[in-house]
Every structure is written in structure tokens, then in C-alpha cells.
Scaffold this motif. Structure first.
Motif, short mmCIF file in Angstrom:
data_model
loop_
_atom_site.label_atom_id
_atom_site.label_comp_id
_atom_site.label_asym_id
_atom_site.label_seq_id
_atom_site.Cartn_x
_atom_site.Cartn_y
_atom_site.Cartn_z
N PRO A 225 0.64 -1.81 -0.32
CA PRO A 225 0.06 0.05 -0.23
C PRO A 225 0.45 1.40 0.35
N THR A 226 1.98 0.93 0.35
CA THR A 226 2.90 2.09 0.41
C THR A 226 3.34 2.66 -0.74
N VAL A 227 4.43 2.15 -1.53
CA VAL A 227 4.54 2.18 -3.14
C VAL A 227 4.18 1.28 -4.24
N LYS A 228 4.13 2.51 -5.23
CA LYS A 228 2.92 2.19 -5.96
C LYS A 228 3.14 0.33 -7.43
N GLY A 229 2.84 0.33 -7.83
CA GLY A 229 2.67 -0.99 -8.49
C GLY A 229 1.07 -1.71 -9.18
N PRO A 230 1.84 -2.08 -10.20
CA PRO A 230 0.36 -2.67 -11.30
C PRO A 230 -0.25 -3.47 -10.65
N LYS A 231 -1.53 -3.14 -11.25
CA LYS A 231 -2.52 -4.54 -10.73
C LYS A 231 -2.85 -5.61 -10.58
N GLU A 232 -1.78 -5.90 -11.73
CA GLU A 232 -1.13 -7.22 -12.34
C GLU A 232 -0.50 -7.89 -10.76
N ASN A 233 -0.17 -7.08 -10.06
CA ASN A 233 0.57 -7.09 -9.21
C ASN A 233 0.86 -7.63 -7.73
N LYS A 234 -1.13 -6.94 -8.35
CA LYS A 234 -2.22 -6.50 -6.36
C LYS A 234 -1.53 -5.46 -5.73
N GLY A 235 -0.71 -4.43 -6.50
CA GLY A 235 -0.23 -3.04 -6.29
C GLY A 235 1.45 -3.14 -5.99
N CYS A 236 2.17 -4.22 -5.87
CA CYS A 236 3.33 -4.24 -5.44
C CYS A 236 4.52 -4.29 -6.69
N PRO A 237 5.31 -3.55 -6.70
CA PRO A 237 6.20 -3.11 -7.47
C PRO A 237 7.25 -4.53 -8.52
N ASP A 238 7.69 -4.66 -9.44
CA ASP A 238 8.90 -5.54 -9.92
C ASP A 238 9.72 -4.73 -10.46
N THR A 239 10.82 -4.21 -10.07
CA THR A 239 11.70 -2.69 -10.87
C THR A 239 12.18 -3.98 -11.47
#
Length: 468
Positions: A225-239
Motif C-alpha cells: 500500500p505504500t509503494v506504487k505497483g501494477p494491478k496484476e501484481n496486487k499493487g506491488c512493484p517488480d523493478t
């Protein structure tokens, strides 16, 4: 209007309570608009008759042409919301008891009486059942308290239906009709509270959903919840794009393998680069990923002789034996001179050597009554020095002796000084002082008869002893 403050305060307090989502995403819903009060139902003789004139607004509805109700609610799960609402109105149309002859209802003005109510409501939504995103029919039950004028007041039990049409995810228009049953013995104004219907129409707003990182995914559904990420990753980034989310990736900025928690293994030795002391050369786990080519337990990067086994103490190289006597230099006290293992790599002083030393020592001559050397003695001292250098680990004692001519005490002192003079010469010319000691015995240890000139000459001597 004296009770309006009570209603507003109660609603604001309710709005300040913590809540769950009004729907799956937003915690609150706020609605406001106009309401209409219909008192005709209290005069009907049957339930059927109560609702027969449901939409006869012209004759029976009391409407205050302004924003006259407000409600706030929260979702508690399983399609159920609980809410608090309040409204104001003015009663200028009151329908009394229907005449016995069933003639038309009589509508009177009881005196433009003020109307207030405050209610608690439980609402059940059928929107999920309909699988609709626009139309939300509801069933409502609850209870509240109503004031009409100065004298008519009391509690009511409420039930009704509603419909909300949503124009967007957050905004809609809501219609609700509530049947308010009064417990008063008599239901005639102005002294008694009648059973009545209240209708409301207004806007409804859903709000309060939290998206801390602004990635379009509400915190409750956002695994990060505190880091932007895509919907397909449930809001988590994969830098690094390695299909391992940053929160689970031990190396989030470098493309890696799942087997190593997202870290790379460049040299393919089964050790992640971050834990590999030699990440570009395949090695052994025991050496943190570094190789040990010669198998001597020292990694190649620290091994001065990576292809030849050697001890750690010598940087991974084998110890040398410079003099080739079979004793390694590290243990050889005479690494440049052949010796024996028994004598720590140094040559051993035998009887032949000692005999030769003492033959030279007997020819050391001093000036009469002094500890200074005669000139012809220096070549002898040079020869003795050379022999001692051949046995660098051997220790020797230099002893001085005199004949019995003169005072015994003086002779003792003279013998000590002469022995010390020999030691001084030797140390000055490269013999370690720690290898030498000196002592004088005067006339106490003769080796010949002091009654002859030849015997006295033999007694005036320097001797070299091996210290073991």
C-alpha cells in the motif's frame, strides 16, 4: 427548529466513528436532499388502504423545498450497512381519521407544525444479487424519534425500500420510502404522534477509500500500500522485471532467479552474486563461491601459488629449502647453510672444529700485562671469526687464563679482560653477541708447570668452549 441542533450533532458524531467500507472499496456514504412526509396512512382503515394513495403527493405530501435531510452510513459486511439520518420538514397537510361513511379523507392544516426526526437504519443491498454496477435496490429497517410541533413526539419503528442509481463509482441519486409506525395511543395532532410515511430524494456520495501510494488500487486490496505497483501484481512493484515482487526480491534492482530470491548467479556456481565473494568465477560454497584450484584450502584470490599446494602461513605456497639440507627455511635456523635436522638445519660443531678453534686460540698473543692484542694476532682472530660464522646457531664461551707470575687477584682480572677483548673483537666483526660469553680464571687452571718458561707460556692462554 429547536431540535435541529440535536440532529446535526448526532449525525456528525456518527460520521466521526471508524468504519469499514460502504462498498468493497469506500468506507462511507453521505446522502442529502429533500424529504416529504405523508400522514394519510394513519387515517387509513386497512393496510391496503394505507398504500392506495402512495404517490398522491399533491394532496397528502408535506414537502420543504430545500435540503431537508442528511444521512451517513457505513458498510458492515454481507451487503449490510448501518446508518444515521436526520430530517426537518413542516406539516401543513394533515389527514385525520377517515369518516365512518368512508367519504373522502379530510386534509387540514394543523398550523404549519415543525417536523424533526432522527433515525438509526440497517440497510440491506440487493446490488450484488442483481450483479449490477448501476442499480442498487435496498430494504431498510430501523427506528428513531420524531417531533411534530411542541407536543407530538415519540419513538417509531421504521421499515421501507430504497433505490440508488449510481452515475459513477462515487456519485448516485437515492430514493427511499420509509413507513414510520408510532406507538401513541391516539394518533391525532397536535398532541399525539401519528404513524406516517416519509419519502426522500437526494444525492449520495461514497468516499473514504484509501490509496496511499496513488496506484489506483485501494489499500485494502493493495499488497504494497505504500509503494506504487501494477494491478496484476496486487499493487506491488517488480523493478527489475524478473517476476519476483520487490517485497520478496532480495535484489530488487537486478534481474535474478526465483531460486535465489530474485538475485542473479552470474558464474552459475549455485551461489547468488550477493553472497558470492567471486561472483564472476565459479567456485565452492565452502569458500563463499571462490575457487581453490590446487585444493590446499586457500582460495585462488588469496593464494600466492594457486596451482601448487602450500600452507596458509606461506600464502598458499610450499615452503622453500634454500640450502637443500632437508630442513624447510621456516624451521631452518641456518637457511643458507646446510645443516642437520637435529641441529635445526644448522651444521653441528664437532671435535675437529673445536680442536681447530683452540689451536688458533692458543696463538692469540697479548701485550705483557695488558688486554690488548699483539699485531701478529689479528690474522688468528680473523680465522676464528670465519669458523664461528660457519656455525651461526652455535654458542661459545671464551675463557682467559694466566701463569702464576705476579699478584693472583691482578692475574684474575687480567684474564677476564683478555677474554672480554676477544669477545669484543668477534662481535665487532659480525658474530652475534648473544652467541658469546666470556670468563677469566687467572692462574687457577694451569695446564703446565709454572716452574719453567715453557710451562708458563702454555698457561698464558685463551680457550674456546662449546656451550650446549
Amino acid at each position: 427548529m429547536k431540535n435541529l441542533n440535536k440532529i446535526c450533532i448526532a449525525i456528525l458524531l456518527f460520521a466521526g466513528l471508524s468504519s469499514q467500507a460502504q462498498d468493497s472499496n469506500n468506507p462511507w456514504a453521505l446522502s442529502f436532499g429533500a424529504n416529504a412526509v405523508d400522514t394519510r396512512v394513519s387515517s387509513a382503515s386497512s393496510v391496503k388502504d394505507q398504500f392506495s394513495q402512495f404517490f398522491n403527493a399533491k394532496n397528502y405530501w408535506n414537502v420543504l423545498p430545500s435540503v431537508s435531510y442528511i444521512s451517513v452510513s457505513k458498510f458492515v459486511g454481507h451487503n449490510v450497512s448501518v446508518g444515521l439520518s436526520g430530517s426537518v420538514n413542516k406539516i401543513s397537510k394533515f389527514v385525520g381519521t377517515r369518516p365512518a361513511d368512508n367519504s373522502n379523507y379530510q386534509v387540514t392544516n394543523p398550523g404549519d407544525l415543525s417536523y424533526y426526526n432522527i433515525d438509526g437504519t440497517i440497510r440491506y443491498s440487493f446490488m450484488e444479487m442483481l450483479k449490477s454496477k448501476t442499480f442498487e435496490p435496498t430494504a431498510n429497517i430501523g427506528g428513531g424519534y420524531t417531533w411534530i410541533g411542541d407536543d407530538a413526539k415519540g419513538g417509531t419503528v421504521n421499515g421501507g425500500l430504497g433505490l440508488t442509481v449510481w452515475f459513477s463509482q462515487f456519485v448516485g441519486v437515492n430514493w427511499t420510502s420509509m413507513y414510520r409506525y408510532s406507538f401513541a395511543d391516539s394518533r391525532d395532532l397536535p398532541a399525539n404522534l401519528p404513524t406516517h410515511m416519509q419519502h426522500s430524494l437526494g444525492l449520495i456520495f461514497k468516499f473514504g477509500g484509501v490509496d496511499t501510494d496513488g496506484d489506483g488500487i485501494y489499500d485494502k486490496d493493495d499488497a504494497c500500500p505504500t509503494v506504487k505497483g501494477p494491478k496484476e501484481n496486487k499493487g506491488c512493484p517488480d523493478t527489475d522485471g524478473d517476476k519476483i515482487l520487490d517485497k520478496d526480491d532480495a535484489c530488487p534492482d537486478v534481474f535474478g532467479l526465483a531460486a535465489f530470491n530474485g538475485c542473479p548467479d552470474t558464474d552459475g556456481d549455485g551461489i547468488a552474486d550477493k553472497d558470492d565473494a567471486c561472483p564472476e568465477v565459479a567456485g565452492l560454497k565452502a569458500f563463499k563461491g571462490c575457487p581453490d584450484t590446487d585444493g590446499d584450502g586457500i582460495t585462488d584470490k588469496d593464494d600466492k601459488c594457486p596451482k601448487v599446494k602450500g600452507p596458509k602461513d606461506n600464502g598458499g605456497c610450499p615452503w622453500p629449502d634454500t640450502d637443500g639440507d632437508g630442513v624447510l627455511d621456516k624451521d631452518d635456523k641456518c637457511p643458507e647453510v646446510k645443516g642437520t635436522a637435529a641441529n635445526n638445519g644448522c651444521p653441528e660443531v664437532d671435535e675437529v672444529v673445536m680442536k681447530k678453534l683452540n689451536e688458533y686460540a692458543k696463538t692469540i698473543l697479548f701485550e705483557t700485562g695488558k688486554a690488548s692484542f699483539e699485531k701478529q694476532t689479528y690474522p688468528v682472530l680473523v680465522s676464528i671469526t670465519g669458523i664461528l660464522k660457519e656455525y651461526p646457531s652455535a654458542k661459545f664461551s671464551i675463557e682467559g687464563h694466566t701463569d702464576n707470575v705476579g699478584n693472583a687477584a691482578k692475574n684474575l682480572k687480567l684474564s677476564q679482560e683478555r677474554a672480554a677483548a676477544v669477545v669484543t673483537y668477534l662481535t665487532t666483526n659480525g658474530i652475534d653477541a648473544s652467541r658469546l660469553t666470556s670468563s677469566g680464571y687467572g692462574q687457577t687452571k694451569p695446564i703446565d708447570n709454572n716452574k719453567t718458561k715453557e710451562g708458563k707460556a702454555n698457561n698464558r692462554r685463551v680457550e674456546v668452549k662449546l656451550v650446549k
